[in-house]
Design a protein around this motif. Structure first.
Motif, short mmCIF file in Angstrom:
data_model
loop_
_atom_site.label_atom_id
_atom_site.label_comp_id
_atom_site.label_asym_id
_atom_site.label_seq_id
_atom_site.Cartn_x
_atom_site.Cartn_y
_atom_site.Cartn_z
N ARG A 274 -0.07 -51.18 -46.70
CA ARG A 274 -0.28 -52.57 -46.28
C ARG A 274 0.19 -53.55 -47.36
O ARG A 274 0.75 -54.60 -47.05
CB ARG A 274 -1.74 -52.77 -45.88
N GLU A 318 4.38 -61.45 -37.62
CA GLU A 318 3.31 -60.97 -36.73
C GLU A 318 2.61 -59.76 -37.32
O GLU A 318 1.38 -59.66 -37.29
CB GLU A 318 3.88 -60.66 -35.35
N MET A 319 3.39 -58.81 -37.84
CA MET A 319 2.77 -57.63 -38.45
C MET A 319 1.96 -58.02 -39.68
O MET A 319 0.82 -57.57 -39.87
CB MET A 319 3.85 -56.61 -38.83
N SER A 321 0.56 -60.79 -40.37
CA SER A 321 -0.60 -61.64 -40.08
C SER A 321 -1.86 -60.82 -39.83
O SER A 321 -2.96 -61.39 -39.77
CB SER A 321 -0.31 -62.52 -38.86
N THR A 322 -1.74 -59.50 -39.70
CA THR A 322 -2.91 -58.64 -39.49
C THR A 322 -3.48 -58.12 -40.80
O THR A 322 -4.46 -57.36 -40.78
CB THR A 322 -2.53 -57.44 -38.60
N LEU A 323 -2.91 -58.50 -41.94
CA LEU A 323 -3.37 -57.99 -43.24
C LEU A 323 -4.55 -58.82 -43.71
O LEU A 323 -4.49 -59.58 -44.68
CB LEU A 323 -2.22 -58.03 -44.25
N GLU A 324 -5.67 -58.66 -43.03
CA GLU A 324 -6.82 -59.52 -43.27
C GLU A 324 -7.51 -59.26 -44.61
O GLU A 324 -8.36 -60.06 -45.04
CB GLU A 324 -7.84 -59.37 -42.13
N GLU A 325 -7.16 -58.18 -45.31
CA GLU A 325 -7.69 -58.00 -46.66
C GLU A 325 -7.11 -59.03 -47.63
O GLU A 325 -7.61 -59.21 -48.74
CB GLU A 325 -7.42 -56.57 -47.17
N ALA A 330 -2.42 -63.68 -44.84
CA ALA A 330 -2.40 -63.55 -43.39
C ALA A 330 -2.35 -64.92 -42.72
O ALA A 330 -1.63 -65.13 -41.73
CB ALA A 330 -3.62 -62.76 -42.92
N GLU A 331 -3.10 -65.88 -43.25
CA GLU A 331 -3.08 -67.23 -42.69
C GLU A 331 -1.72 -67.88 -42.87
O GLU A 331 -1.23 -68.60 -42.00
CB GLU A 331 -4.17 -68.09 -43.34
N ARG A 334 0.46 -66.73 -40.15
CA ARG A 334 0.14 -67.41 -38.89
C ARG A 334 0.66 -68.85 -38.88
O ARG A 334 1.12 -69.36 -37.85
CB ARG A 334 -1.37 -67.37 -38.65
#
Length: 357
Positions: A274, A318-319, A321-325, A330-331, A334
């Motif tokens: 990631r 898009e991929m 943006s899912t790295l919420e760690e 991620a923001e 977006r």
């Protein structure tokens, strides 16, 4: 071309004739030459600019390890040029992915992942050898391993966002530093540097790698991310069928986990992958976003089918943006997606043609 052929013949110790241009790049000229013995060799001659000389040093040093790629038959560092065995006209991985045979494409992907993983595993103890060879060919230039490109990309992203009027989320700079630590994670391995589909020949003897102009040691995660994204720095990017990206990733992982047992732990593997996705997304953004300012353009000037730069960027964002760690990162992804949604109006990436598009 004739002058290059004569110099290459001196290096290889055999008379060469009939040079045929195989293409190359702004840094190099690649020729196929016939030999007086009835065979053929490939000659790669480089320019004299700093980037061309670094490409020569990397290719000469990387091929001299004799771990992968064509056999190196001779080197003339004064020109500079290389003479290599001719691997023929076998299809590349790009050819089968853009073709119409799903089984050939699947087998090609698995061969690619297995070959890269095996190369990484076999190379772990040869890092000092590559450094020594770079000293021989590098003319005092810094190696690609010494290039702080991840840090440079992070700084460039912050400037790019500022210039685009995008408010940087608090904490982004610190997260980019943490993300960049993937290059210092303790799992280095050799890579030719450009493992894109068109640099992988699917020969009757198995996978053969081409183009070592960026050969270096880097984190195995930076290579493994090519399986998941897919192909982090390439033009031949479509989507893979459900499960196939995971299958090729696990094929690569099985090879490198044999020499780095910690990589068998899911927590270690997922965290590394990631971070690598984030690194390559930053790299693509700073490389491509400025080039789309005046409009969209294909990722490759001649190959078709091919996606556009804007399609690729939105797919990467898009991929990522899912790295919420990494919430600020991620923001940021977006924000980029929202800013470009109305103006760009591009379709999502389709699947690879071999799997039905």
């Amino acid at each position: 071309m004739e002058a290059i052929g004569r110099a290459a013949g001196d290096v290889a110790g055999v008379r060469l004739f009939g040079p045929a241009d195989l293409g190359g790049s702004p840094r190099s000229t690649v020729l196929r030459c016939r030999t007086a013995r009835g065979g053929s060799v490939v000659v790669k001659a480089f320019g004299t600019g700093p980037e061309a000389l670094r490409g020569f040093a990397a290719e000469a040093a990387g091929l001299s390890l004799r771990l992968a790629g064509p056999e190196l038959l001779g080197v003339d560092a004064s020109i500079p040029l290389l003479v290599m065995t001719d691997l023929g006209n076998a299809p590349t991985l790009a050819d089968v992915l853009l073709g119409d045979d799903p089984e050939a494409a699947r087998e090609g992907l698995l061969a690619w992942a297995h070959g890269l993983g095996r190369l990484a595993a076999e190379s772990v103890h040869r890092r000092a050898d590559l450094a020594r060879l770079w000293t021989t060919y590098g003319r005092g230039l810094p190696s690609w391993e010494e290039e702080p490109w991840i840090t440079q990309d992070a700084a460039a992203l912050l400037m790019l966002l500022s210039g685009a009027g995008i408010a940087v989320p608090p904490g982004l700079a610190g997260e980019l530093t943490l993300i960049g630590a993937v290059g210092e994670d303790g799992y280095p391995a050799f890579t030719p540097g450009d493992t894109c589909p068109d640099n992988n020949l699917l020969t009757p003897d198995g996978l053969r790698l081409l183009d070592f102009e960026s050969a270096c040691y880097q984190s195995v995660f930076l290579t493994a991310a090519y399986c998941r994204m897919p192909f982090s720095t390439c033009w031949c990017v479509f989507t893979l069928p459900a499960g196939l990206a995971e299958e090729i990733e696990q094929t690569y992982r099985a090879e490198v986990a044999a020499v780095y047992p910690a990589l068998a732990e899911d927590a270690v593997w997922q965290a590394g992958i990631r971070r690598a996705i984030a690194v390559w997304t930053v790299n693509a953004t700073v490389a491509l976003l400025p080039r789309t300012a005046e409009g969209d353009r294909p990722l490759h000037p001649t190959r078709r089918p091919v996606q556009t730069m804007r399609q690729l960027l939105r797919h990467r964002w898009e991929m990522a943006s899912t790295l919420e760690e990494f919430p600020a990162f991620a923001e940021t992804m977006r924000l980029l997606l929202r800013k470009t949604a109305g103006e760009w109006q591009v379709a999502a990436l389709p699947g690879y043609p071999a799997f039905g598009g």
